[in-house]
Design a protein around this motif. Structure first.
Motif, PDB file in Angstrom:
ATOM      1  N   GLY A 148      33.488 -16.547  44.332  1.00  0.00           N
ATOM      2  CA  GLY A 148      32.166 -15.999  44.601  1.00  0.00           C
ATOM      3  C   GLY A 148      31.721 -14.798  43.796  1.00  0.00           C
ATOM      4  O   GLY A 148      30.569 -14.754  43.348  1.00  0.00           O
ATOM      5  N   PRO A 149      32.587 -13.803  43.573  1.00  0.00           N
ATOM      6  CA  PRO A 149      32.114 -12.620  42.837  1.00  0.00           C
ATOM      7  C   PRO A 149      31.925 -12.832  41.330  1.00  0.00           C
ATOM      8  O   PRO A 149      31.375 -11.956  40.656  1.00  0.00           O
ATOM      9  CB  PRO A 149      33.227 -11.583  43.081  1.00  0.00           C
ATOM     10  CG  PRO A 149      34.001 -12.099  44.249  1.00  0.00           C
ATOM     11  CD  PRO A 149      33.912 -13.579  44.150  1.00  0.00           C
ATOM     12  N   ARG A 209      26.901  -9.837  36.776  1.00  0.00           N
ATOM     13  CA  ARG A 209      26.203  -8.601  36.435  1.00  0.00           C
ATOM     14  C   ARG A 209      25.309  -8.151  37.591  1.00  0.00           C
ATOM     15  O   ARG A 209      24.703  -8.976  38.295  1.00  0.00           O
ATOM     16  CB  ARG A 209      25.338  -8.786  35.185  1.00  0.00           C
ATOM     17  CG  ARG A 209      26.078  -9.209  33.934  1.00  0.00           C
ATOM     18  CD  ARG A 209      25.168  -9.086  32.710  1.00  0.00           C
ATOM     19  NE  ARG A 209      23.779  -9.370  32.995  1.00  0.00           N
ATOM     20  CZ  ARG A 209      23.226 -10.583  32.955  1.00  0.00           C
ATOM     21  NH1 ARG A 209      23.971 -11.637  32.674  1.00  0.00           N
ATOM     22  NH2 ARG A 209      21.938 -10.746  33.202  1.00  0.00           N
ATOM     23  N   ASP A 210      25.199  -6.850  37.751  1.00  0.00           N
ATOM     24  CA  ASP A 210      24.380  -6.311  38.837  1.00  0.00           C
ATOM     25  C   ASP A 210      22.892  -6.556  38.627  1.00  0.00           C
ATOM     26  O   ASP A 210      22.104  -6.459  39.574  1.00  0.00           O
ATOM     27  CB  ASP A 210      24.641  -4.802  38.994  1.00  0.00           C
ATOM     28  CG  ASP A 210      26.041  -4.518  39.526  1.00  0.00           C
ATOM     29  OD1 ASP A 210      26.746  -5.492  39.879  1.00  0.00           O
ATOM     30  OD2 ASP A 210      26.429  -3.326  39.600  1.00  0.00           O
ATOM     31  N   HIS A 229      29.701  -4.629  39.887  1.00  0.00           N
ATOM     32  CA  HIS A 229      30.084  -3.673  38.841  1.00  0.00           C
ATOM     33  C   HIS A 229      29.980  -2.231  39.333  1.00  0.00           C
ATOM     34  O   HIS A 229      30.861  -1.414  39.035  1.00  0.00           O
ATOM     35  CB  HIS A 229      29.233  -3.898  37.586  1.00  0.00           C
ATOM     36  CG  HIS A 229      29.638  -5.107  36.810  1.00  0.00           C
ATOM     37  ND1 HIS A 229      30.594  -5.088  35.818  1.00  0.00           N
ATOM     38  CD2 HIS A 229      29.223  -6.407  36.900  1.00  0.00           C
ATOM     39  CE1 HIS A 229      30.754  -6.302  35.322  1.00  0.00           C
ATOM     40  NE2 HIS A 229      29.926  -7.121  35.957  1.00  0.00           N
ATOM     41  N   ALA A 230      28.936  -1.921  40.058  1.00  0.00           N
ATOM     42  CA  ALA A 230      28.819  -0.573  40.605  1.00  0.00           C
ATOM     43  C   ALA A 230      29.963  -0.290  41.578  1.00  0.00           C
ATOM     44  O   ALA A 230      30.502   0.828  41.617  1.00  0.00           O
ATOM     45  CB  ALA A 230      27.473  -0.409  41.307  1.00  0.00           C
ATOM     46  N   SER A 231      30.349  -1.302  42.349  1.00  0.00           N
ATOM     47  CA  SER A 231      31.455  -1.131  43.293  1.00  0.00           C
ATOM     48  C   SER A 231      32.769  -0.920  42.555  1.00  0.00           C
ATOM     49  O   SER A 231      33.597  -0.079  42.940  1.00  0.00           O
ATOM     50  CB  SER A 231      31.549  -2.353  44.215  1.00  0.00           C
ATOM     51  OG  SER A 231      30.390  -2.493  45.010  1.00  0.00           O
ATOM     52  N   THR A 443      26.613  -9.555  51.219  1.00  0.00           N
ATOM     53  CA  THR A 443      26.907  -8.222  50.711  1.00  0.00           C
ATOM     54  C   THR A 443      28.244  -8.308  49.980  1.00  0.00           C
ATOM     55  O   THR A 443      28.816  -9.395  49.836  1.00  0.00           O
ATOM     56  CB  THR A 443      26.944  -7.182  51.831  1.00  0.00           C
ATOM     57  OG1 THR A 443      27.150  -5.876  51.265  1.00  0.00           O
ATOM     58  CG2 THR A 443      28.040  -7.478  52.830  1.00  0.00           C
ATOM     59  N   ASN A 444      28.744  -7.199  49.493  1.00  0.00           N
ATOM     60  CA  ASN A 444      29.960  -7.266  48.680  1.00  0.00           C
ATOM     61  C   ASN A 444      30.717  -5.954  48.725  1.00  0.00           C
ATOM     62  O   ASN A 444      30.237  -4.942  49.222  1.00  0.00           O
ATOM     63  CB  ASN A 444      29.613  -7.602  47.228  1.00  0.00           C
ATOM     64  CG  ASN A 444      28.898  -6.472  46.518  1.00  0.00           C
ATOM     65  OD1 ASN A 444      27.683  -6.333  46.653  1.00  0.00           O
ATOM     66  ND2 ASN A 444      29.621  -5.653  45.764  1.00  0.00           N
TER      67      ASN A 444
END
Length: 526
Positions: A148-149, A209-210, A229-231, A443-444
């Motif tokens: 998934g990610p 990609r975000d 990516h931010a996470s 969400t992630n």
């Protein structure tokens, strides 16, 4: 495993032909329909009451034979009947979960780009599929969420349910997510090892990609606004990777084996009718909230979601207080009663805030508009020129207090004769909410674990653990912190300690807390 075992009291009243059930359940309206259907009663003649419950995690969202037997006996005898499972009974009769055998393959190119996932899942479900939610959902979730990610184009998957002479399995907290994450991240680590790539960098190269949203995964899952990516960047700010790698090399010289693991994940929440309604199951995807202002200016909120110890009533009180404009202490929340609360799906799949909370917010805003319309008539002002702040009606432009809500309530309820005859004065509003644009809300997050393995005994010692969760708008920081912390502890239990063991005849052997291990304070990293 829940702190409080399953419990039920059923009371059939022969005089009026009604059944009242006090039930430790997550979904009162679903159970109302089940009892009515199986006992051949009108749904309105069945009342299910569910007060504070000591933990559920999905275990108490299902229909159990012993609980149905209690309702049947009460109907036959015309007397109250009670059943409370002891711990031994709970181990043997509560649904089990996460019995999977999975073969997975990941194709990558020479640069480490992911090309395809191939997943074959076997899900053990026990002797039958649990009614009405079915036991096939967990396997379905696994194949929906694997990979998934990450960004890749090709996906092949199968899931097959297997009948067994074991306890039934069905949906349990984070249905399918831990399995899908373990399989996905295990394959990613194997790919990094095969290519000689850094595990962090192969993830950075392949995470969606975000700025790529909205997008649809090869499994058909529709994503919007995720932040892998931010996470990852936030996690790397928290985790001292260089220090850990240096320590890892030094400890290996001494025969000590330490490792750093990283796992990205997505979370499926707030299911739409796509989850159950599309298959004909009478499980509501919507929820409602009725908000009423009483004469003293306080507000009562009645919601279809339930309190299982996760803080639902606390966040609903905050939402309603914010929406109306009064102190949280002036809000009383009522949940878990099919006779008084709006029809709804209850508490499961993180829908308490996302669906129940949205219904509460819309109800609160509608009530505020109604209050300001009445206040405008009383103060000879436009309602749009007024506001409600901490339980007082104020001038929106200047902030000057014009009237407390208690005075407005006194006039509406006791001196309505002084108000314009055409003025609508019902200080109560009901709104329902359902997920519409997407089948689910996703969400992630990402986690990292630094641990030590005793290669002689296989014992694992957790040294440090980090977690980054993209929670969106946080309503109650303390509740969010404890939900995340509790989820980590429960995940550690599933990974290292909790295991249902059967003998060759299908007899469950782990039926006490002396045999079935759960993580405690000593097992947690500092």
């Amino acid at each position: 495993m829940t702190l409080e075992p399953r419990s039920i009291i059923a009371d059939y009243n022969r005089a009026d032909g009604t059944l009242t059930v006090h039930h430790s359940t997550q979904a009162p309206h679903m159970m109302q329909n089940v009892f009515a259907t199986q006992l051949r009663m009108a749904e309105g003649d069945v009342r299910v009451i569910c007060k504070d419950v000591g933990g559920s995690y999905g275990i108490k969202v299902h229909v159990y034979p012993d609980e149905m037997a209690v309702a049947c006996m009460s109907r036959i005898l015309g007397r109250p009947v009670k059943f409370i499972a002891d711990r031994f009974e709970a181990f043997g009769s509560d649904i089990h979960a996460r019995d999977h055998r999975i073969k997975g393959r990941l194709a990558v190119d020479a640069e480490g780009r992911f090309l395809a996932f191939d997943i074959d899942d076997l899900t053990g479900i026990g002797p039958y599929s649990v009614y009405p939610r079915t036991s096939a959902v967990e396997g379905n979730q696994v194949v929906n969420l694997c990979g998934g990610p990450y960004a890749f184009d090709n996906y092949r998957c199968t899931t097959t349910v297997v009948l067994q002479n074991k306890s039934p399995t069905c949906q349990y907290r984070a249905v399918g997510h831990p399995i899908a994450t373990a399989v996905t991240e295990g394959l990613v680590d194997l790919a990094a090892q095969a290519l000689g790539m850094d595990p962090v960098e192969i993830r950075r190269k392949n995470l969606i990609r975000d700025d790529a949203y909205p997008c649809t995964s090869p499994a058909g899952m529709k994503f919007e606004g995720l932040s892998h990516h931010a996470s990852l960047d936030k996690l790397l700010e928290m985790v001292p990777v260089d220090r850990i790698r240096a320590d890892q090399v030094e400890q290996r010289k001494r025969g000590v084996y330490r490792g750093l693991g990283i796992a990205s994940f997505i979370e499926l929440t707030n299911p739409s009718p796509f989850m159950y309604g599309i298959g004909g199951a009478k499980i509501s995807a919507q929820d409602g909230c009725t908000v009423r202002m009483d004469p003293d200016g306080s507000v009562v909120a009645l919601s279809g979601v339930t309190e299982q110890g996760q803080g639902t009533e606390a966040i609903l009180a905050q939402i309603v207080a914010h929406g109306v404009g009064l102190p949280v202490s002036k809000v009383k929340v009522v949940t878990g009663d099919t006779q008084t609360t709006p029809y709804g799906g209850g508490t499961w799949a993180c829908r308490g805030a996302g669906i129940g909370g949205e219904a509460a917010l819309q109800s609160a805003i509608a009530l505020k508009e109604q209050i300001l319309e009445v206040a405008g008539a009383m103060l000879q002002a436009q309602g749009s020129s007024l506001d409600i702040v901490m339980g007082e009606i104020v001038d929106r432009a200047t902030g000057q207090v014009r009237m407390p809500l208690s005075e407005l309530g006194r006039i509406v309820y006791y001196r309505g004769d002084t108000l314009p005859k055409e003025l609508s004065r019902e200080l109560v509003q009901t709104r329902h909410f359902i997920t519409k644009e997407y089948p689910f809300a996703f969400t992630n997050g990402i986690q990292a674990s630094w641990l030590e393995v005793d290669v002689e005994t296989g014992m694992v010692k957790l040294l440090e653990h980090w977690c980054v969760e993209d929670c969106g708008r946080v309503i109650n920081p303390m509740l969010v912190d404890e939900q995340v912390r509790g989820g980590i502890v429960q995940g550690i239990g599933g990974a290292l300690y909790e295991h249902c063991i059967y003998n060759e005849d299908g007899q469950l052997l782990t039926t006490t807390l002396a045999d079935y291990l759960v993580p405690m304070a000593a097992e947690m990293p500092d």
